[in-house]
Enzyme design. Structure first.
Site, PDB file in Angstrom:
ATOM      1  N   SER A 282      18.535 -23.403  35.162  1.00  0.00           N
ATOM      2  CA  SER A 282      18.491 -22.896  36.517  1.00  0.00           C
ATOM      3  C   SER A 282      17.808 -21.527  36.544  1.00  0.00           C
ATOM      4  CB  SER A 282      19.909 -22.856  37.100  1.00  0.00           C
ATOM      5  OG  SER A 282      19.889 -22.717  38.493  1.00  0.00           O
TER       6      SER A 282
ATOM      7  N   ASP B 282      18.033 -33.225  42.152  1.00  0.00           N
ATOM      8  CA  ASP B 282      18.397 -31.808  42.187  1.00  0.00           C
ATOM      9  C   ASP B 282      18.117 -31.254  43.586  1.00  0.00           C
ATOM     10  OD1 ASP B 282      18.748 -29.065  41.792  1.00  0.00           O
ATOM     11  OD2 ASP B 282      17.946 -29.137  39.757  1.00  0.00           O
TER      12      ASP B 282
ATOM     13  N   HIS C  47      21.507 -31.089  39.728  1.00  0.00           N
ATOM     14  CA  HIS C  47      21.369 -29.766  39.114  1.00  0.00           C
ATOM     15  C   HIS C  47      22.329 -29.681  37.932  1.00  0.00           C
ATOM     16  CE1 HIS C  47      19.765 -25.725  39.373  1.00  0.00           C
ATOM     17  NE2 HIS C  47      20.978 -25.211  39.260  1.00  0.00           N
TER      18      HIS C  47
END
Length: 204
Positions: free
Chosen positions: A96, A163, A190
């Site tokens: 991320s 995601d 995610h």
């Protein structure tokens, strides 16, 4: 991330030692509409230094409305200490916002002059590899010099088709500036996938 990467660490135990570091900035939990550049506060769930460390959301920067990454200097200072105490490193794995950081550092380690303030210890050269899971290209104006030339370091991009926090279009901004990109897609969101196909990709 230590817990999330258990399967990867097990698969790589014969070939790699892992060092895990936390971003130096405490942030509030990201809401469903939150922005990884500047996480929002989730109602009723404020955290601080007294919150158990495993429950403290951490970040490498916060961003203002113009895309400037605030407190970036604190992260650079912290990274310099890690490099001095625990380096050199062969590669970097980031998830991320950490995936964005992986791209930043992959470029900076190739040519440290691209990032003022970064102090590479003796023996630390360019990374041999980088892995960006749900990563994206930095928006900060100060980082754009990092992407004026393609990143030469081999970068594995692990991206989730579902995601909703860092979508494929946003991740493509990092893929596009990496000369030696390899993209592995999974059907999840995610997250860091643990299926063998992705472990094999990282090992390869």
């Amino acid at each position: 991330f230590f817990k999330r990467s258990g399967a990867i660490r097990k698969a790589c135990r014969e070939v790699a030692d892992f060092t895990f570091i936390n971003g130096p900035l405490i942030v509030q939990p990201i809401t469903s509409a939150g922005d990884l550049d500047a996480p929002d506060v989730e109602d009723g769930k404020l955290v601080d230094e007294n919150t158990p460390i495993e429950e403290q959301p951490r970040a490498w920067w916060r961003a203002d409305d113009d895309g400037n990454y605030l407190d970036w200097d604190k992260s650079v200072a912290y990274l310099n200490e890690v490099l001095k105490d625990e380096g050199p490193f062969d590669g970097i794995v980031g998830f991320s916002q950490g995936g964005c950081l992986a791209g930043i550092l992959a470029s900076a380690f190739e040519k440290p002059e691209r990032m003022p303030g970064l102090e590479l210890p003796k023996g630390q050269g360019a990374f041999r590899f980088a892995v960006a899971v749900s990563g994206f290209r930095s928006r900060d104006k100060l980082h754009q010099k990092l992407f004026e030339q393609p990143i030469e370091t081999p970068v594995l991009h692990v991206l989730g088709r579902a995601d909703q926090i860092v979508d494929l279009e946003r991740s493509q901004t990092l893929v596009d500036v990496c000369k030696n990109s390899r993209v592995e897609l999974h059907d999840g969101g995610h997250s860091l996938p643990s299926q063998w196909v992705f472990l094999a990709s990282i090992l390869a």
